[in-house]
Design a protein around this motif. Sequence first.
Motif, PDB file in Angstrom:
ATOM      1  N   MET A   1      -6.857 -12.334  -1.155  1.00  0.00           N
ATOM      2  CA  MET A   1      -6.415 -11.341  -2.143  1.00  0.00           C
ATOM      3  C   MET A   1      -5.056 -11.668  -2.763  1.00  0.00           C
ATOM      4  SD  MET A   1      -7.453  -7.619  -0.589  1.00  0.00           S
ATOM      5  CE  MET A   1      -8.849  -6.739  -1.265  1.00  0.00           C
ATOM      6  N   LEU A   2      -4.103 -12.087  -1.964  1.00  0.00           N
ATOM      7  CA  LEU A   2      -2.738 -12.271  -2.454  1.00  0.00           C
ATOM      8  C   LEU A   2      -2.590 -13.483  -3.371  1.00  0.00           C
ATOM      9  CD1 LEU A   2      -0.611 -11.412   0.719  1.00  0.00           C
ATOM     10  CD2 LEU A   2      -1.176  -9.925  -1.217  1.00  0.00           C
ATOM     11  N   TYR A   3      -3.590 -14.355  -3.395  1.00  0.00           N
ATOM     12  CA  TYR A   3      -3.538 -15.562  -4.231  1.00  0.00           C
ATOM     13  C   TYR A   3      -3.289 -15.218  -5.698  1.00  0.00           C
ATOM     14  CZ  TYR A   3      -5.257 -19.820  -6.579  1.00  0.00           C
ATOM     15  OH  TYR A   3      -5.391 -20.929  -7.372  1.00  0.00           O
ATOM     16  N   HIS A   4      -3.848 -14.087  -6.157  1.00  0.00           N
ATOM     17  CA  HIS A   4      -3.859 -13.761  -7.581  1.00  0.00           C
ATOM     18  C   HIS A   4      -2.659 -12.924  -8.021  1.00  0.00           C
ATOM     19  CE1 HIS A   4      -7.941 -15.379  -7.653  1.00  0.00           C
ATOM     20  NE2 HIS A   4      -8.159 -14.688  -6.541  1.00  0.00           N
ATOM     21  N   VAL A   5      -1.716 -12.664  -7.126  1.00  0.00           N
ATOM     22  CA  VAL A   5      -0.536 -11.867  -7.474  1.00  0.00           C
ATOM     23  C   VAL A   5       0.501 -12.805  -8.094  1.00  0.00           C
ATOM     24  CG1 VAL A   5       1.248 -10.305  -6.619  1.00  0.00           C
ATOM     25  CG2 VAL A   5      -1.034 -10.305  -5.571  1.00  0.00           C
ATOM     26  N   ALA A   6       0.752 -12.638  -9.385  1.00  0.00           N
ATOM     27  CA  ALA A   6       1.585 -13.596 -10.115  1.00  0.00           C
ATOM     28  C   ALA A   6       2.797 -12.922 -10.746  1.00  0.00           C
ATOM     29  CB  ALA A   6       0.756 -14.287 -11.197  1.00  0.00           C
ATOM     30  N   GLY A   7       3.772 -13.750 -11.121  1.00  0.00           N
ATOM     31  CA  GLY A   7       4.949 -13.257 -11.843  1.00  0.00           C
ATOM     32  C   GLY A   7       5.773 -12.285 -11.013  1.00  0.00           C
ATOM     33  N   VAL A   8       6.303 -11.258 -11.671  1.00  0.00           N
ATOM     34  CA  VAL A   8       7.182 -10.313 -10.980  1.00  0.00           C
ATOM     35  C   VAL A   8       6.398  -9.215 -10.258  1.00  0.00           C
ATOM     36  CG1 VAL A   8       9.128 -10.703 -12.513  1.00  0.00           C
ATOM     37  CG2 VAL A   8       7.457  -8.920 -13.074  1.00  0.00           C
ATOM     38  N   MET A   9       5.071  -9.279 -10.288  1.00  0.00           N
ATOM     39  CA  MET A   9       4.266  -8.250  -9.646  1.00  0.00           C
ATOM     40  C   MET A   9       4.330  -8.371  -8.121  1.00  0.00           C
ATOM     41  SD  MET A   9       3.425  -6.730 -12.318  1.00  0.00           S
ATOM     42  CE  MET A   9       2.148  -5.533 -11.959  1.00  0.00           C
ATOM     43  N   ASN A  10       4.116  -7.241  -7.469  1.00  0.00           N
ATOM     44  CA  ASN A  10       4.087  -7.164  -6.006  1.00  0.00           C
ATOM     45  C   ASN A  10       2.719  -6.676  -5.562  1.00  0.00           C
ATOM     46  OD1 ASN A  10       7.422  -6.176  -4.835  1.00  0.00           O
ATOM     47  ND2 ASN A  10       6.814  -7.815  -6.200  1.00  0.00           N
ATOM     48  N   ALA A  11       2.391  -6.923  -4.308  1.00  0.00           N
ATOM     49  CA  ALA A  11       1.143  -6.396  -3.738  1.00  0.00           C
ATOM     50  C   ALA A  11       1.305  -6.257  -2.234  1.00  0.00           C
ATOM     51  CB  ALA A  11      -0.026  -7.312  -4.056  1.00  0.00           C
ATOM     52  N   VAL A  12       0.661  -5.228  -1.699  1.00  0.00           N
ATOM     53  CA  VAL A  12       0.658  -5.015  -0.255  1.00  0.00           C
ATOM     54  C   VAL A  12      -0.789  -4.888   0.191  1.00  0.00           C
ATOM     55  CG1 VAL A  12       1.468  -3.605   1.672  1.00  0.00           C
ATOM     56  CG2 VAL A  12       2.852  -3.775  -0.414  1.00  0.00           C
ATOM     57  N   SER A  13      -1.218  -5.798   1.050  1.00  0.00           N
ATOM     58  CA  SER A  13      -2.563  -5.764   1.613  1.00  0.00           C
ATOM     59  C   SER A  13      -2.490  -5.084   2.982  1.00  0.00           C
ATOM     60  CB  SER A  13      -3.122  -7.179   1.747  1.00  0.00           C
ATOM     61  OG  SER A  13      -4.336  -7.177   2.470  1.00  0.00           O
ATOM     62  N   VAL A  14      -3.336  -4.079   3.180  1.00  0.00           N
ATOM     63  CA  VAL A  14      -3.328  -3.300   4.419  1.00  0.00           C
ATOM     64  C   VAL A  14      -4.710  -3.362   5.050  1.00  0.00           C
ATOM     65  CG1 VAL A  14      -3.001  -1.010   5.449  1.00  0.00           C
ATOM     66  CG2 VAL A  14      -1.580  -1.724   3.512  1.00  0.00           C
ATOM     67  N   LYS A  15      -4.754  -3.670   6.347  1.00  0.00           N
ATOM     68  CA  LYS A  15      -6.026  -3.702   7.067  1.00  0.00           C
ATOM     69  C   LYS A  15      -6.011  -2.619   8.135  1.00  0.00           C
ATOM     70  CE  LYS A  15      -9.053  -6.716   9.799  1.00  0.00           C
ATOM     71  NZ  LYS A  15      -9.179  -8.052  10.453  1.00  0.00           N
ATOM     72  N   GLY A  16      -6.917  -1.641   7.988  1.00  0.00           N
ATOM     73  CA  GLY A  16      -7.043  -0.575   8.980  1.00  0.00           C
ATOM     74  C   GLY A  16      -8.281  -0.787   9.830  1.00  0.00           C
TER      75      GLY A  16
END
Length: 398
Positions: free
Chosen positions: A267-282
Amino acid sequence: MKAAIMGYGTIGSGVAKVLDTNRDIIKARLGEELELKYILDLRDFPGDPHEDCFVKDYKKIAQDEEVQIVVETMGGVEPAFTFVKEMLEAGKSVTTSNKALVADKGAELMEIADKHGVNFVFEAAVGGGIPIIRTLTACLTGDVIEEIDAICNGTTNYMLTNMEQFGSDYNEILAEAQALGYAEKDPTADVEGHDSCRKIAILTSLISGKTVDFNDIPTEGISKISSTDFKYAKEMGCSIKLVARSVKEGDTYSCRVAPFMIKPEQMLYHVAGVMNAVSVKGNMLGESMYYGAGAGALPTASAVVGDMVFLARNTNRQVKIGWEAEKLTLANPLEQRYRFFVRTSALQSNIENEFGNVEYASLDLDNETGFVTAEMSEAEFEERAAALGGIISVIRFY
């Protein structure tokens, strides 16, 4: 509902703008208006729409019983901690965007808030405009959070994206990021991973219920990543991202901040530029990802104003977050297991003597070889790498 802002920089002025621009919709959703009564700042702002609100003594806010909500957007631990503490003790709820304050004093401030019947919240302190804190503390309270992986620093993600796309060297892209205002004049907190470290410490404290000391988290930044590393990454079909990780291990969590090789299917591969992402596994939900602007005046201010509305709706009751002052002892980072990408000047025969069967990543460069190890512990890798010698760079696989 009367409110005050402490610190009228990028975020503080953004909060005022959001309150002004969205005044009617906020009033409709809250059932009453959120009125800005004070702005604390040592500077003068002649001609500002809120010129009449400015004060230079924080005690004036603390002593005004009309003010029920205070926003802290000053940054740093002091004097922010002293000011916030006094506001809580005066019976005012506080929201902050200040990750340094929350990482260092979060549990203590929540205890003070609890003692005085008010709330201390900090949605904007980790993901900027990404609503991750309330997601963890409200929406996912029925799950055991097994893993968090975050790209949570826009500066470093912008730099790595541009190094990948344009083949730029680190120093070249850092200068560009500073010229565009994405990187500070002193970029250390961002590029050496300290900012991401504090954020994953906050998130791990929330999901564990105990205090995580950010000083206990092994942290590497991006200052050693080169355009050559990206050439190898491309050869292997990967990208390189600065990732803050927290993985449940028994009764505790194992944490690390470092550059990682990431594959397109992740999932995190596609986060580009100044954008942020948080992947959560429950353990019930599975994996979900929260993506958006992790910094900037208005995205961050939007999250702060969201907190203000939340506080206004809960002026007569405390909302338990479940983060206690007791320190969490993190799992031994030397037991973490990864595959490692290594660049070395050592001979191929020596590589195979130390690491056995490896996968070679060939760029036909003089005087160096790139290879990928089998999965092994950090401790085992350190021992073998020391015996091999000639290490140029090391990047873990995500």
